[in-house]
Design a protein around this motif. Sequence first.
Motif, PDB file in Angstrom:
ATOM      1  N   VAL A   4      24.661  37.106  33.793  1.00 55.63           N
ATOM      2  CA  VAL A   4      24.743  37.662  34.591  1.00 55.63           C
ATOM      3  C   VAL A   4      25.248  37.833  35.247  1.00 55.63           C
ATOM      4  O   VAL A   4      25.522  36.971  36.332  1.00 55.63           O
ATOM      5  CB  VAL A   4      23.393  38.789  34.677  1.00 55.63           C
ATOM      6  CG1 VAL A   4      23.141  40.302  35.738  1.00 55.63           C
ATOM      7  CG2 VAL A   4      21.643  38.705  33.675  1.00 55.63           C
ATOM      8  N   LEU A   5      26.524  39.403  35.453  1.00 54.09           N
ATOM      9  CA  LEU A   5      27.325  39.519  36.131  1.00 54.09           C
ATOM     10  C   LEU A   5      27.179  41.222  37.118  1.00 54.09           C
ATOM     11  O   LEU A   5      26.907  41.521  37.107  1.00 54.09           O
ATOM     12  CB  LEU A   5      28.343  40.124  35.382  1.00 54.09           C
ATOM     13  CG  LEU A   5      29.424  40.070  36.423  1.00 54.09           C
ATOM     14  CD1 LEU A   5      30.594  39.702  36.913  1.00 54.09           C
ATOM     15  CD2 LEU A   5      31.156  41.365  35.380  1.00 54.09           C
ATOM     16  N   ILE A   6      27.072  39.608  38.088  1.00 56.40           N
ATOM     17  CA  ILE A   6      26.518  40.800  39.861  1.00 56.40           C
ATOM     18  C   ILE A   6      28.533  40.585  40.144  1.00 56.40           C
ATOM     19  O   ILE A   6      29.216  39.940  41.025  1.00 56.40           O
ATOM     20  CB  ILE A   6      25.684  39.642  40.698  1.00 56.40           C
ATOM     21  CG1 ILE A   6      24.261  39.442  40.258  1.00 56.40           C
ATOM     22  CG2 ILE A   6      25.931  40.338  41.803  1.00 56.40           C
ATOM     23  CD1 ILE A   6      23.196  39.890  39.948  1.00 56.40           C
ATOM     24  N   ILE A   7      28.353  42.103  39.893  1.00 55.58           N
ATOM     25  CA  ILE A   7      29.215  43.089  41.231  1.00 55.58           C
ATOM     26  C   ILE A   7      28.566  43.432  42.954  1.00 55.58           C
ATOM     27  O   ILE A   7      28.296  45.085  42.640  1.00 55.58           O
ATOM     28  CB  ILE A   7      29.744  44.442  40.497  1.00 55.58           C
ATOM     29  CG1 ILE A   7      30.539  43.405  38.960  1.00 55.58           C
ATOM     30  CG2 ILE A   7      31.323  44.713  41.130  1.00 55.58           C
ATOM     31  CD1 ILE A   7      30.889  44.341  38.428  1.00 55.58           C
ATOM     32  N   ALA A  60      40.766  41.531  39.085  1.00 56.68           N
ATOM     33  CA  ALA A  60      40.655  40.262  38.671  1.00 56.68           C
ATOM     34  C   ALA A  60      39.333  39.157  38.738  1.00 56.68           C
ATOM     35  O   ALA A  60      39.549  38.462  37.603  1.00 56.68           O
ATOM     36  CB  ALA A  60      41.740  39.870  39.521  1.00 56.68           C
ATOM     37  N   GLN A  61      38.668  39.629  39.483  1.00 54.68           N
ATOM     38  CA  GLN A  61      36.966  38.863  39.223  1.00 54.68           C
ATOM     39  C   GLN A  61      36.679  38.974  38.289  1.00 54.68           C
ATOM     40  O   GLN A  61      36.024  38.072  37.614  1.00 54.68           O
ATOM     41  CB  GLN A  61      35.906  38.884  40.532  1.00 54.68           C
ATOM     42  CG  GLN A  61      37.275  38.059  41.934  1.00 54.68           C
ATOM     43  CD  GLN A  61      35.828  39.117  43.576  1.00 54.68           C
ATOM     44  OE1 GLN A  61      35.124  37.998  43.429  1.00 54.68           O
ATOM     45  NE2 GLN A  61      36.367  40.060  44.180  1.00 54.68           N
ATOM     46  N   ILE A  62      36.379  40.290  37.666  1.00 56.45           N
ATOM     47  CA  ILE A  62      35.435  41.138  37.220  1.00 56.45           C
ATOM     48  C   ILE A  62      35.853  39.598  35.545  1.00 56.45           C
ATOM     49  O   ILE A  62      35.462  39.430  34.828  1.00 56.45           O
ATOM     50  CB  ILE A  62      35.551  42.501  36.778  1.00 56.45           C
ATOM     51  CG1 ILE A  62      34.748  42.930  38.011  1.00 56.45           C
ATOM     52  CG2 ILE A  62      34.654  42.887  35.372  1.00 56.45           C
ATOM     53  CD1 ILE A  62      34.602  44.195  38.864  1.00 56.45           C
ATOM     54  N   ALA A  63      36.907  40.860  35.500  1.00 55.83           N
ATOM     55  CA  ALA A  63      37.721  40.110  34.022  1.00 55.83           C
ATOM     56  C   ALA A  63      37.622  38.267  33.736  1.00 55.83           C
ATOM     57  O   ALA A  63      37.360  37.882  33.228  1.00 55.83           O
ATOM     58  CB  ALA A  63      39.712  40.491  33.905  1.00 55.83           C
ATOM     59  N   ALA A  64      38.009  37.798  34.917  1.00 52.65           N
ATOM     60  CA  ALA A  64      37.799  36.567  35.157  1.00 52.65           C
ATOM     61  C   ALA A  64      36.035  36.018  34.752  1.00 52.65           C
ATOM     62  O   ALA A  64      35.617  35.646  33.595  1.00 52.65           O
ATOM     63  CB  ALA A  64      38.089  35.673  36.030  1.00 52.65           C
ATOM     64  N   ALA A  72      24.413  41.096  30.930  1.00 52.25           N
ATOM     65  CA  ALA A  72      23.653  41.756  31.112  1.00 52.25           C
ATOM     66  C   ALA A  72      24.590  41.999  32.720  1.00 52.25           C
ATOM     67  O   ALA A  72      25.709  40.768  33.435  1.00 52.25           O
ATOM     68  CB  ALA A  72      22.861  42.267  31.822  1.00 52.25           C
ATOM     69  N   VAL A  73      25.173  43.453  33.191  1.00 50.40           N
ATOM     70  CA  VAL A  73      26.120  43.439  34.559  1.00 50.40           C
ATOM     71  C   VAL A  73      24.895  44.286  34.779  1.00 50.40           C
ATOM     72  O   VAL A  73      24.179  45.537  35.316  1.00 50.40           O
ATOM     73  CB  VAL A  73      27.196  44.644  34.472  1.00 50.40           C
ATOM     74  CG1 VAL A  73      27.953  44.222  36.016  1.00 50.40           C
ATOM     75  CG2 VAL A  73      28.051  43.304  32.865  1.00 50.40           C
ATOM     76  N   LYS A  74      24.945  43.962  36.642  1.00 55.67           N
ATOM     77  CA  LYS A  74      24.222  44.801  37.923  1.00 55.67           C
ATOM     78  C   LYS A  74      25.833  44.584  38.934  1.00 55.67           C
ATOM     79  O   LYS A  74      26.253  44.003  39.346  1.00 55.67           O
ATOM     80  CB  LYS A  74      23.355  43.377  37.909  1.00 55.67           C
ATOM     81  CG  LYS A  74      22.331  44.353  39.506  1.00 55.67           C
ATOM     82  CD  LYS A  74      23.426  44.121  41.025  1.00 55.67           C
ATOM     83  CE  LYS A  74      22.144  44.779  41.972  1.00 55.67           C
ATOM     84  NZ  LYS A  74      22.398  44.212  43.280  1.00 55.67           N
TER      85      LYS A  74
END
Length: 229
Positions: A4-7, A60-64, A72-74
């Motif tokens: 899961v990607l945490i932003i 850039a962080q998200i792309a990496a 999933a993304v939160k």
Amino acid sequence: MSRVLIIAGSDPSGGAGMARDLETLALHGVSSAIALTTITVQTDAGVTATHPLAPTLVAAQIAAALVGGVAAVKIGLLHSADIVAAVVQALDGVAAPVVLDPVWRSSSGAMLLDTSGQAALQQALIPRVSLVTPNLLEIAAMPGCAAAAAMLLKGGHGVGVQAVDQLWVAGTLRAEFSRPRHSGTMRGTGCALASAIACRLALGQDLATACEGAGDWLNTRIAAVSVKF
């Protein structure tokens, strides 16, 4: 292992934000990727400083993070319209479900998303996410939350013995989840709930099951442990 990607923003006290999100992922046995949006200085007593990162750095962080793939993304604290725009662009084309906790202010009342950021969130991001999870204060400030594909309207700021969360899908009430209301003010519950839902979606649960299970999990945690959420 599902990822899961945490932003989100940081919280040095560990009570909310990225720290609470990562704790939740670990408790669900889900691996993490991260993109930090804002550095905050806060404790249980309140927020004393916020420092947003450059939108290009957030993107850039998200792309990496996406290079390895995510299930999933939160999304949590975004701070400003520029960061909202950067996140929208960076997530363009991502097929994974996206859960948005529309962080507007801290539990202590400090503003964490400026007026233009609130407008951008409603106009540009909310219509693109799979689920938005506002509480009663957030839906009052940002009625555009109802424009999401699905909305879990949290009842924790309501009154009565039971706290009732409502799941709305395409403008129709699909389910209600009622749980005992706990006394006191606790930090990071919104972060934990949205992250728990994202975990369950990443593990293949349908939306209603994920929302109900995440809410039950959080309710049990609040009742059973002494750490403040």
